[in-house]
Motif scaffolding. Structure first.
Motif, PDB file in Angstrom:
ATOM      1  N   ILE A   7       0.854  -1.182   0.000  1.00 27.57           N
ATOM      2  CA  ILE A   7       0.000   0.000   0.000  1.00 27.57           C
ATOM      3  C   ILE A   7       0.890   1.231   0.000  1.00 27.57           C
ATOM      4  CG2 ILE A   7      -1.766   1.283   1.271  1.00 27.57           C
ATOM      5  CD1 ILE A   7      -2.601  -1.334   2.581  1.00 27.57           C
ATOM      6  N   PRO A   8       0.657   2.172  -0.932  1.00 29.11           N
ATOM      7  CA  PRO A   8       1.449   3.406  -0.926  1.00 29.11           C
ATOM      8  C   PRO A   8       1.307   4.128   0.414  1.00 29.11           C
ATOM      9  CG  PRO A   8       0.176   3.246  -2.946  1.00 29.11           C
ATOM     10  CD  PRO A   8      -0.280   2.138  -2.054  1.00 29.11           C
ATOM     11  N   LEU A  14      -4.039   8.105   4.741  1.00 31.39           N
ATOM     12  CA  LEU A  14      -5.448   8.377   4.484  1.00 31.39           C
ATOM     13  C   LEU A  14      -6.319   7.349   5.188  1.00 31.39           C
ATOM     14  CD1 LEU A  14      -7.677   9.969   3.033  1.00 31.39           C
ATOM     15  CD2 LEU A  14      -7.349   8.437   1.073  1.00 31.39           C
ATOM     16  N   LEU A  15      -5.943   6.092   5.105  1.00 33.59           N
ATOM     17  CA  LEU A  15      -6.691   5.024   5.758  1.00 33.59           C
ATOM     18  C   LEU A  15      -6.710   5.219   7.270  1.00 33.59           C
ATOM     19  CD1 LEU A  15      -8.216   2.352   5.511  1.00 33.59           C
ATOM     20  CD2 LEU A  15      -6.021   1.178   5.621  1.00 33.59           C
ATOM     21  N   ALA A  16      -5.586   5.607   7.859  1.00 35.01           N
ATOM     22  CA  ALA A  16      -5.522   5.855   9.298  1.00 35.01           C
ATOM     23  C   ALA A  16      -6.432   7.025   9.685  1.00 35.01           C
ATOM     24  CB  ALA A  16      -4.087   6.130   9.724  1.00 35.01           C
ATOM     25  N   THR A  17      -6.460   8.060   8.875  1.00 31.25           N
ATOM     26  CA  THR A  17      -7.319   9.211   9.146  1.00 31.25           C
ATOM     27  C   THR A  17      -8.788   8.830   9.055  1.00 31.25           C
ATOM     28  OG1 THR A  17      -5.622  10.691   8.257  1.00 31.25           O
ATOM     29  CG2 THR A  17      -7.860  11.564   8.431  1.00 31.25           C
ATOM     30  N   VAL A  18      -9.141   8.086   8.024  1.00 31.80           N
ATOM     31  CA  VAL A  18     -10.533   7.639   7.851  1.00 31.80           C
ATOM     32  C   VAL A  18     -10.958   6.765   9.022  1.00 31.80           C
ATOM     33  CG1 VAL A  18     -12.060   6.210   6.427  1.00 31.80           C
ATOM     34  CG2 VAL A  18     -10.547   7.878   5.347  1.00 31.80           C
ATOM     35  N   LEU A  19     -10.094   5.857   9.451  1.00 34.93           N
ATOM     36  CA  LEU A  19     -10.422   5.000  10.589  1.00 34.93           C
ATOM     37  C   LEU A  19     -10.606   5.816  11.868  1.00 34.93           C
ATOM     38  CD1 LEU A  19      -8.121   1.910   9.966  1.00 34.93           C
ATOM     39  CD2 LEU A  19     -10.605   2.021   9.786  1.00 34.93           C
TER      40      LEU A  19
END
Length: 87
Positions: A7-8, A14-19
């Motif tokens: 994963i880039p 972004l994924l951490a922020t969304v979670l």
């Protein structure tokens, strides 16, 4: 841009922020379900005060009650009504 586990890096951030946002939403929903949500919405307040939409609008516009507008929804702090009713 380096990849970590396929994963880039910017996608991982972004994924951490969304979670984190989803966790906060879930926490707020759980609190609201338990009755700890600190605000009434329009329907709650109309039922509580036994007034119509237009009456609530007039009260709000006369600045007799504080409110917060988020998007198209209006919320009224429960603390204001608890403190006012105590007097």
């Amino acid at each position: 841009m380096k990849k970590k586990s396929g994963i880039p890096i910017h996608d991982e951030e972004l994924l951490a922020t969304v979670l984190a946002v989803f966790e906060e939403i879930l926490y707020t929903l759980r609190e609201h379900r338990n009755g700890d949500f600190g605000y009434y919405d329009n329907a709650d307040l109309k039922r509580l005060l036994n007034v119509s939409d237009s009456t609530l609008f007039r009260i709000r516009k006369s600045q007799h009650i504080p409110y917060v507008k988020i998007g198209r929804k209006i919320f009224y702090p429960k603390s204001f009504f608890k403190n006012t009713l105590k007097k």
